[in-house]
Design a protein around this motif. Structure first.
Motif, PDB file in Angstrom:
ATOM      1  N   PRO A 492       0.857  -1.004   0.064  1.00 56.42           N
ATOM      2  CA  PRO A 492       0.034   0.029   0.046  1.00 56.42           C
ATOM      3  C   PRO A 492       1.009   1.221   0.062  1.00 56.42           C
ATOM      4  O   PRO A 492       0.382   2.056  -0.735  1.00 56.42           O
ATOM      5  CB  PRO A 492      -0.923  -0.093   1.308  1.00 56.42           C
ATOM      6  CG  PRO A 492      -0.929  -1.414   1.675  1.00 56.42           C
ATOM      7  CD  PRO A 492       0.428  -2.131   1.232  1.00 56.42           C
ATOM      8  N   GLY A 493       2.004   1.387   0.820  1.00 56.35           N
ATOM      9  CA  GLY A 493       2.692   2.251   0.648  1.00 56.35           C
ATOM     10  C   GLY A 493       3.576   2.590  -0.675  1.00 56.35           C
ATOM     11  O   GLY A 493       3.584   3.875  -0.992  1.00 56.35           O
ATOM     12  N   ALA A 494       3.776   1.658  -1.397  1.00 54.90           N
ATOM     13  CA  ALA A 494       4.302   1.720  -2.808  1.00 54.90           C
ATOM     14  C   ALA A 494       3.312   2.327  -3.664  1.00 54.90           C
ATOM     15  O   ALA A 494       3.635   3.126  -4.320  1.00 54.90           O
ATOM     16  CB  ALA A 494       4.977   0.643  -3.170  1.00 54.90           C
ATOM     17  N   VAL A 495       2.219   1.761  -3.589  1.00 56.13           N
ATOM     18  CA  VAL A 495       1.036   2.165  -4.356  1.00 56.13           C
ATOM     19  C   VAL A 495       0.603   3.828  -4.119  1.00 56.13           C
ATOM     20  O   VAL A 495       0.830   4.769  -5.124  1.00 56.13           O
ATOM     21  CB  VAL A 495      -0.404   1.489  -4.107  1.00 56.13           C
ATOM     22  CG1 VAL A 495      -1.372   2.192  -4.707  1.00 56.13           C
ATOM     23  CG2 VAL A 495       0.018  -0.024  -4.565  1.00 56.13           C
ATOM     24  N   ALA A 496       0.713   4.176  -2.913  1.00 55.76           N
ATOM     25  CA  ALA A 496       0.380   5.322  -2.600  1.00 55.76           C
ATOM     26  C   ALA A 496       1.452   6.476  -3.486  1.00 55.76           C
ATOM     27  O   ALA A 496       1.229   7.632  -3.588  1.00 55.76           O
ATOM     28  CB  ALA A 496       0.346   5.558  -1.109  1.00 55.76           C
ATOM     29  N   GLY A 497       2.747   6.101  -3.008  1.00 56.78           N
ATOM     30  CA  GLY A 497       3.924   7.059  -3.246  1.00 56.78           C
ATOM     31  C   GLY A 497       3.994   7.060  -4.991  1.00 56.78           C
ATOM     32  O   GLY A 497       4.183   8.107  -5.529  1.00 56.78           O
TER      33      GLY A 497
END
Length: 584
Positions: A492-497
């Motif tokens: 989820p962090g990678a998607v958000a970034g």
């Protein structure tokens, strides 16, 4: 430029490219050869290939044109292009090679075990690749227009056809030999003419550019305007011969004096200026040529927000290199992580040698080709200088050499970008049927930017490349740095970034290219988004990952060990990047 000599030079480069590519094709026997050159390319050869595809039309033509027009501020382009490999060397090169990936989406999926991250990374790779292809095709159109008089879109179409055949036929093994050859061709095409240009400059009593004022015509100069132009003059300008329409009045070769005020010059008009005349500049160039602006950084221009724009350029070029798909894919062809590091060190030396020559062409263009500021063809400075300074048969031969180097510049970069974009399309868009579908993917990989280039034709080459760097820096720099060095990164962090950083930067540069904002702070923020979009990308990845600690992949520890431990301790990295079902 003499058309006969120029066409001969370009034709020789195309023929040599085909012959060298055929040599590489003869040794491309396996699927692994086609996609990653069997991961056996030695560091020096790979470094030459990296230099060949990285030194694009933006480097060969665009930077000199920007130095001619805007001066010292533009030296940040070659500095940033080179320093980006230093960042790549320190943080990314060896771990990325050890990942065993072939594309950035491969790395994203292997590190985070997420198809969603892979799909988003794939979209951004294609977006960055197409953004980077636009100025290469524009450079091709400019070069062939000067050589043959053909419309700008024709050159892009010719290059697209040649590259499609070369990439689809030979794959990575063949392209490696072609790009290594093209690096040395480009260096020679700049170095040899530079020697003669300096000798001619010395013979002309070594004049210096107009450091603290607008440029002047050193010699009697005739300028033909292909587009209508609006000039705002603060002092009279004498024209010895005018043919065409000025201020709505027809002229038939007689003298003309343009008084202070606004003047409109119709397309197709020819003006001849006497020596020593200050160059009348279009309205949109006024901010760039105010007193003391050319030789002093940050003194003017860049929509009066020079410091912000400079930081945006530095961040984009320093951090964007590591995410350029055509650069990253070359490190997957090294045998191991140590070889990837050695490749990067050699690349730094090769780029440094090349970029030492570019400011020379920009300064000489300010002296001997200031009319390009009037016509808007500043990217042509490198191409026209040999004929302007040397002249005669020698000037024509040097011009042919430079034209051949320009041809090599856009051929090599377009080949690398098409290879990387087609790889993503073949794996993530088309059904995975191996090399046949990779060859089919080369068609949309090159067709979309070719069509877009016919519409977007007025963006300076180096500026357009800077936009691609900004998107890369905002998306793949956070993904690679955090993915390689922070175990706590979550899907989820990678998607958000990727969405907030890369997506916002991509939206900003799309608006810029479309001309949505042309002045003021809004234009500056959109045209140089890296200052805000890179921190947004990093912050989103970190904060969302901290909020979703339970989503850290179970294999994160093992993956981090493989990225950072030498191959002698972990064994060779799995060839994760060969398309599914095609393991050699």
């Amino acid at each position: 430029m003499n058309q006969t000599y120029g066409i001969a030079g370009v034709s020789a480069v195309v023929l040599a490219t085909v012959l060298v590519g055929a040599l590489g094709l003869r040794v491309s026997r396996t699927t692994s050869d086609f996609y990653v050159a069997s991961r056996s390319v030695p560091p020096r050869l790979n470094a030459c290939a990296v230099g060949g595809e990285y030194l694009s039309a933006a480097s060969f033509l665009g930077v000199a044109g920007l130095v001619l027009a805007q001066g010292a501020d533009m030296l940040w382009f070659p500095i940033g292009y080179t320093a980006g490999f230093l960042v790549l060397l320190v943080f990314v090169a060896a771990p990325l090679r050890r990942s065993g990936a072939y594309t950035l989406p491969d790395f994203a999926e292997a590190r985070l075990e997420s198809r969603a991250v892979r799909r988003i990374a794939g979209v951004l790779v294609v977006g960055v690749g197409w953004l980077y292809l636009l100025p290469q095709l524009r450079g091709a159109g400019l070069t062939l227009r000067l050589l043959t008089g053909a419309p700008g879109w024709f050159g892009g179409l010719v290059v697209a056809a040649v590259v499609t055949v070369a990439v689809a036929a030979g794959g990575m093994r063949s392209i490696t030999f072609v790009q290594a050859f093209q690096y040395w061709l480009k260096l020679t095409a700049l170095l040899v003419p530079a020697v003669f240009l300096l000798l001619a400059w010395r013979a002309d009593r070594a004049p210096t550019p107009a450091w603290d004022e607008r440029p002047v015509f050193q010699r009697a100069t005739q300028v033909r305007l292909d587009h209508p132009l609006t000039l705002t003059l603060h002092e009279p300008v004498r024209v010895t011969a005018a043919t065409g329409t000025v201020d709505g009045r027809p002229h038939d070769g007689g003298p003309l004096t343009l008084g202070p005020g606004t003047h409109r010059v119709a397309a197709g008009t020819t003006l001849r200026f006497p020596p020593g005349t200050p160059v009348p500049l279009p309205d949109d160039e006024g901010g760039r040529t105010a007193p003391s602006s050319w030789a002093r950084p940050l003194s003017a221009g860049r929509e009066q927000h020079g410091l912000y724009a400079t930081y945006g350029l530095i961040l984009a070029t320093f951090l964007g290199t590591m995410g350029l798909p055509h650069v990253v894919v070359r490190f997957y062809t090294n045998p191991d992580g140590r070889a990837a590091r050695r490749t990067t060190v050699v690349v730094l030396g090769l780029l440094g040698a090349f970029y030492l020559l570019i400011p020379l062409y920009g300064a000489l263009g300010r002296l001997y080709a200031p009319d390009l500021l009037l016509t808007g063809d500043t990217d042509a400075a490198v191409l026209v200088l040999p004929e302007r300074l040397v002249g005669g048969t020698g000037g024509h031969l040097l011009g042919a050499l430079v034209a051949g180097g320009a041809c090599a510049a856009f051929l090599s970069t377009v080949s690398g970008l098409t290879m990387s974009v087609a790889g993503v399309l073949a794996q993530d868009v088309l059904p995975t049927l191996g090399i046949r579908h990779f060859r089919l993917a080369t068609l949309p990989a090159i067709a979309v930017p070719t069509a877009a280039g016919a519409v977007v034709s007025d963006l300076p080459v180096a500026d357009a490349v800077g936009l691609a760097f900004a998107v890369s820096a905002s998306s793949f720099c956070p993904l690679l740095v955090l993915g390689i060095w922070w175990r706590g990164l979550t899907p989820p962090g990678a998607v958000a970034g990727l969405l907030l950083g890369g997506g916002s930067a991509l939206a900003a540069v799309t608006v810029t290219i479309a001309g949505g904002a042309r002045s003021g702070w809004l234009h500056t923020l959109l045209a140089w988004p890296a200052v805000w979009s890179v921190p947004v990308g990093f912050a989103a990845m970190v904060l969302v990952s901290l909020a979703t600690r339970s989503r850290v992949p179970a294999s994160a520890a093992a993956t981090m060990d493989r990225l950072h431990l030498p191959e002698t301790l972990t064994g060779r990295a799995a060839p994760a990047g060969i398309p599914h079902g095609e393991r050699p």
